[in-house]
Design an enzyme around this catalytic site. Structure first.
Site, PDB file in Angstrom:
ATOM      1  N   HIS A  72      -0.142  -0.553  -9.942  1.00  0.00           N
ATOM      2  CA  HIS A  72      -0.878  -1.457  -9.041  1.00  0.00           C
ATOM      3  C   HIS A  72      -1.279  -2.747  -9.781  1.00  0.00           C
ATOM      4  CE1 HIS A  72      -3.344  -1.418  -5.094  1.00  0.00           C
ATOM      5  NE2 HIS A  72      -3.207  -2.669  -5.503  1.00  0.00           N
TER       6      HIS A  72
ATOM      7  N   ARG B 158       0.843  -1.192   0.000  1.00  0.00           N
ATOM      8  CA  ARG B 158       0.000   0.000   0.000  1.00  0.00           C
ATOM      9  C   ARG B 158       0.884   1.249   0.000  1.00  0.00           C
ATOM     10  NH1 ARG B 158      -3.540  -2.534  -1.702  1.00  0.00           N
ATOM     11  NH2 ARG B 158      -5.618  -2.875  -0.867  1.00  0.00           N
TER      12      ARG B 158
HETATM   13  C1  GLV Z   1      -5.416  -5.087  -4.045  1.00  0.00           C
HETATM   14  O1  GLV Z   1      -4.692  -4.177  -3.833  1.00  0.00           O
HETATM   15  C2  GLV Z   1      -6.096  -5.813  -3.013  1.00  0.00           C
HETATM   16  O2  GLV Z   1      -6.090  -5.369  -1.861  1.00  0.00           O
HETATM   17  O3  GLV Z   1      -6.683  -6.859  -3.313  1.00  0.00           O
END
Ligand code: GLV
Length: 311
Positions: free
Chosen positions: A275, A223
């Site tokens: 991401h 994160r």
């Molecule tokens: C992606 O970032 C998740 O938390 O699944």
């Protein structure tokens, strides 16, 4: 049971869930408001506050991802409704590969060779063996523990850290504040796989970055909020000349998409990905969602999220 599905591919999920749960009525957030209000269960990724505020009959929520930060930070999240999240669900393996890529990038000097290529410079660096490249993994949940085990099997000495004591084969596990300091002081690469909670926010800051050995590198498929960005930029230094922090491979950011104005985009020793480290295979995720919904409905015990802890 009535299940409302909300994510980026609601139609696909609606059809897949309907095929596996013939006894249920599955609809998406495009259904009329009166229908939405009837939902017993919500299966969702980042539902908007306006949707959550309508769901007055909810008996359970299935978070269609591993991190529950977006859900727990939603001002309209109904109190007391149990939440189940995806656990690993096929994400850990690709995240492990992402981490492998990051580790090899630094351990085999690909960052240096890239810069040398730009300068047409033919110069070999002495290889540091994997056995002499200790890696720290912060976060030993379903994904962190699997990733730590994968890279230990590759031959890297692995130190893991989480809040409370844990035992994992082939991993040196640390916990608590002292454990974090001990880990940071001895790793060449640091991997972040912690959840975003008030406790973990900016856990990578000027103080903790200063504990890393000179020339360490950072890999963050977790994160973005775990890192104090100003402190990161400071530790990296501005140029192609390696600073105290050698480089960073980053997949997660506090604001996504990463704003165009972010200095991280153009930093010569930062690698940015959007991401993408841990895509969720539909079939595996569906298995978990279906068993969670059936267990909710049958009143069977389920491993639920602790909103106080944030995961
Ligand atoms: C992606 O970032 C998740 O938390 O699944």
């Amino acid at each position: 049971m009535k299940v409302l599905v909300h994510n980026d591919e609601p139609k696909r999920w609606q059809e897949a869930l309907a095929a596996r749960l013939p006894e249920a009525e599955i609809f998406t957030s495009a259904a009329p408001a009166a229908k939405r209000r009837e939902a017993d269960y919500l299966a969702a990724w980042k539902p908007p506050a306006s949707l959550l505020s309508e769901l007055v009959a909810l008996k359970g929520i299935v978070n269609l991802g591993a991190g529950v930060d977006a859900l727990l930070n939603n001002p309209e999240l109904p109190a007391g409704v149990p939440i189940v999240k995806l656990r690993d669900a096929g994400m850990a393996e690709p995240i492990g590969d992402y981490v492998r890529y990051g580790l090899l990038h630094f351990q085999r000097d690909f960052d240096r060779y890239r810069r040398q290529q730009h300068a047409r410079e033919w110069r070999e660096h002495t290889m540091c063996d994997k056995a002499d490249w200790p890696v720290g993994v912060l976060g030993l949940g379903a994904i962190g523990a699997r990733v730590a085990t994968m890279i230990a099997a590759d031959g890297f000495p692995v130190h893991g850290w989480c809040r409370s004591p844990k035992r994992l084969d082939d991993i040196t596990c640390h916990h608590g504040d002292n454990g974090l300091e001990a880990l940071l002081s001895q790793v060449k690469s640091l991997v972040l796989l912690l959840p975003d909670t008030p406790v973990t926010r900016h856990i990578i800051n000027a103080r903790t970055l200063a504990l890393l050995p000179e020339g360490a590198s950072l890999i963050n498929p977790g994160r973005g909020t775990l890192i104090d960005e100003a402190a990161l930029l400071d530790a990296l230094g501005a140029s192609t000349v390696e600073g105290r922090l050698r480089g960073a491979v980053l997949d997660a950011f506090p604001e996504e998409p990463l704003p165009e104005t972010s200095p991280l985009w153009s930093h010569p020793r930062v690698w940015i990905t959007p991401h993408m480290a841990g895509p969720t295979p539909l079939e595996v995720a569906l298995d978990q969602v279906v068993s969670a919904l059936r267990a909710f409905e049958a009143g069977e015990p389920l491993e639920t999220v602790d909103p106080g802890a944030g995961y």
